[in-house]
Scaffold this active site. Structure first.
Site, PDB file in Angstrom:
ATOM      1  CE  LYS A 113      27.180  28.921  54.629  1.00  8.13           C
ATOM      2  NZ  LYS A 113      26.764  30.232  55.158  1.00  8.13           N
TER       3      LYS A 113
HETATM    4  C1  LIG Z   1      27.236  30.896  56.315  1.00  8.01           C
HETATM    5  C2  LIG Z   1      26.877  32.331  56.427  1.00  8.01           C
HETATM    6  C3  LIG Z   1      27.725  33.254  57.045  1.00  8.01           C
HETATM    7  C4  LIG Z   1      29.017  32.830  57.710  1.00  8.01           C
HETATM    8  O1  LIG Z   1      29.976  32.385  56.796  1.00  8.01           O
HETATM    9  P1  LIG Z   1      31.218  31.488  57.265  1.00  8.01           P
HETATM   10  O2  LIG Z   1      31.883  31.063  56.045  1.00  8.01           O
HETATM   11  O3  LIG Z   1      30.610  30.345  58.033  1.00  8.01           O
HETATM   12  O4  LIG Z   1      32.041  32.349  58.153  1.00  8.01           O
HETATM   13  C5  LIG Z   1      27.351  34.590  57.058  1.00  8.01           C
HETATM   14  N1  LIG Z   1      26.176  34.992  56.499  1.00  8.01           N
HETATM   15  C6  LIG Z   1      25.330  34.124  55.911  1.00  8.01           C
HETATM   16  C7  LIG Z   1      24.051  34.637  55.356  1.00  8.01           C
HETATM   17  C8  LIG Z   1      25.641  32.778  55.847  1.00  8.01           C
HETATM   18  O5  LIG Z   1      24.799  31.923  55.252  1.00  8.01           O
END
Ligand SMILES: *Cc1c(COP(=O)(O)O)cnc(C)c1O
Length: 495
Positions: A113
């Protein structure tokens, strides 16, 4: 380039306004009116750093921003001050003869993120004056664990912005909880909520739809927005690392410029994989996508049958950031395949009946996306396999992706180079990883972290290392009901 609402094309706006608004009116999402085409830019980017690549790619999408501003913002966001090192913003590492791993967890909160949320606050700070906005932007965000911390860290002490993060009290890992509970900054608030991620996300959506609240906000010079991956300001920066990885694969001589690759993404809200899909639609040579889910395998069923059915059990897994039944960004894929009217219809069905069906003629348009899933025991086994056979220490989300990528290659015989995405540091989920590797576990999570570090001889990211000594600012033991979320949000902003 203008942006339209997936549910109503009538009023195109600029990218800065889409980023400022977050959610489009009526619950729709913003999308570029038409997708740009990169042409042959890859050669030119091979010997450049991540910040440069980012400003080049983003300038295709954020056309109302000045190029010099994008360049400056990318330089600040993707720097050694924020990431482990300048050459470790989004590195591609060799896993085995078929698979390369794109590591996206070297930012300040140790999950992917950060790739978007380190840049997005800069885009927001420019978007406010660009749109003559004097009010305070109040960001409400629901998190399955990683978005919350990354958004808090990105937006802390950003002028004219306040942020309130809601997380499901029983739906995030201990470290994720502690990361949020210890967040610093004068414009931040954090609330634990009783329920799962979908309950929390629905609670936030309800606040957005509440006329009373929006009236109260506007009386006080406040408007609501979002830092979830429904915001275009999250998605656009995620497109960059797929282009960057492609350039690195050429540089590492895994492929030649023009060769197609496959991409596997551990998926929850469908944001990360959608960014890869958008890159392909703009000319990045990708053949197939593997959409990897955990036991919450609603997307696997959708890609196999065209039926999206949320009437099913919600599972709490060791990959909590993927414990989602309503993958919001799927709406953007539907829009690309079926257009506005059909998309509004599907979303109406989803809201009213918890189900919709996409006909085969539409599903055929995204037949390059394969849905696969991996259960809990297989996730643990994959963590062990990755470590024992390839010396790679991965977190449970990444293991879901590696499992699906490996099984896809075995089943299909498709040996095209596979790029699989690593979304979090293993130390963020140390107990699960340590247990999978050693059959041992400690009650104290910090003991799991230090034991995992001495077992694997890999350094713990500094911010995670420091977290045990930080002051708790938002008590994680006090969880509110979902119907108290609106009051909590107002109380923080109006005080
Ligand atoms: C948010 C997240 C995901 C999923 O990603 P999306 O964009 O919501 O599909 C997978 N792994 C981790 C560690 C995340 O923080």
């Amino acid at each position: 380039m203008k942006y339209i609402n997936t549910r109503d094309e009538s009023n195109p706006i600029n990218s800065s306004e889409a980023i400022k608004n977050g959610l489009a009116p009526g619950g729709g999402l913003y999308m570029p009116q038409s997708l740009p085409f990169y042409g042959d830019i890859f050669d030119r980017l091979i010997d450049t750093n991540y910040a440069f690549r980012a400003s080049e790619i983003l300038s295709y999408y954020l056309t109302d921003y000045l190029k010099d501003d994008l360049t400056a913002d990318c330089k600040t966001a993707y720097s050694q001050n924020k990431f482990t090192s300048d050459d470790k913003i989004a590195p591609v590492v060799n896993y085995n003869s078929n698979i390369s791993i794109l590591e996206l967890f070297h930012g300040p909160t140790s999950a992917f993120k950060d790739m978007a949320l380190q840049l997005m606050p800069h885009l927001v700070s420019r978007a406010l004056p660009m749109n003559g906005e004097n009010r305070t932007m109040y960001i409400l965000t629901a998190t399955s664990g990683d978005t919350g911390k990354a958004a808090l860290e990105g937006f802390r002490d950003v002028p004219q912005v306040k942020i309130n993060v809601f997380y499901p009290a029983e739906g995030v890992s201990y470290i994720q909880k502690l990361q949020m509970a210890t967040q610093e900054g004068n414009n931040v608030n954090v609330c634990a909520v009783k329920g799962n991620f979908d309950d929390t996300q629905n609670g936030v959506k309800k606040i957005f739809g509440d006329k009373e609240i929006s009236k109260k906000c506007s009386e006080n010079g406040i408007f609501l927005s979002s830092a979830n991956s429904i915001n275009w300001g999250r998605l656009a920066p995620q497109i960059v690392y797929y282009v960057s990885a492609y350039c690195d694969l050429i540089k590492n001589k895994v492929i030649k410029n023009g060769d197609k690759i496959n991409v596997c993404v551990p998926t929850g809200n469908f944001g990360n994989i959608l960014a890869a899909y958008l890159a392909k639609r703009s000319g990045l040579p990708i053949d197939k996508f593997i959409c990897a889910s955990n036991t919450n395998n609603i997307l696997t069923d959708f890609f196999n049958s065209g039926v999206y059915d949320i009437k099913r059990i919600f599972h709490t897994t060791i990959s909590p950031s993927m414990d989602i039944l309503i993958s919001s960004n799927l709406e953007r894929l539907l829009y690309l395949a079926a257009g506005c009217e059909a998309t509004s219809d599907y979303m109406k069905h989803l809201k009213e009946n918890g189900i919709y069906k996409v006909p085969d003629s539409i599903r055929g348009i995204f037949s390059d996306i394969y849905g696969m899933w991996c259960g809990e025991e297989d996730t643990k086994a994959e963590i062990k396999k990755a470590y024992n056979e390839y010396g790679y220490l991965c977190d449970p989300h990444t293991a879901v992706g590696l499992n699906c990528a490996r099984r896809y290659i075995e089943k299909s015989g498709d040996t095209r180079p596979m790029l699989t995405v690593s979304t979090a540091s293993p130390y963020k989920f140390a107990s699960s990883v340590y247990y999978a590797l050693t059959d041992n576990i400690f009650l104290d999570e910090f003991k799991n972290i230090s034991s995992l570090a001495s077992f694997a001889k890999i350094k713990v990211p500094a911010p995670l290392e420091a977290i045990s000594k930080k002051e708790i600012r938002f008590d994680p033991d006090i969880a509110i009901e979902t119907d108290e979320m609106a009051d909590a949000a107002l109380k923080f902003i109006l005080n």
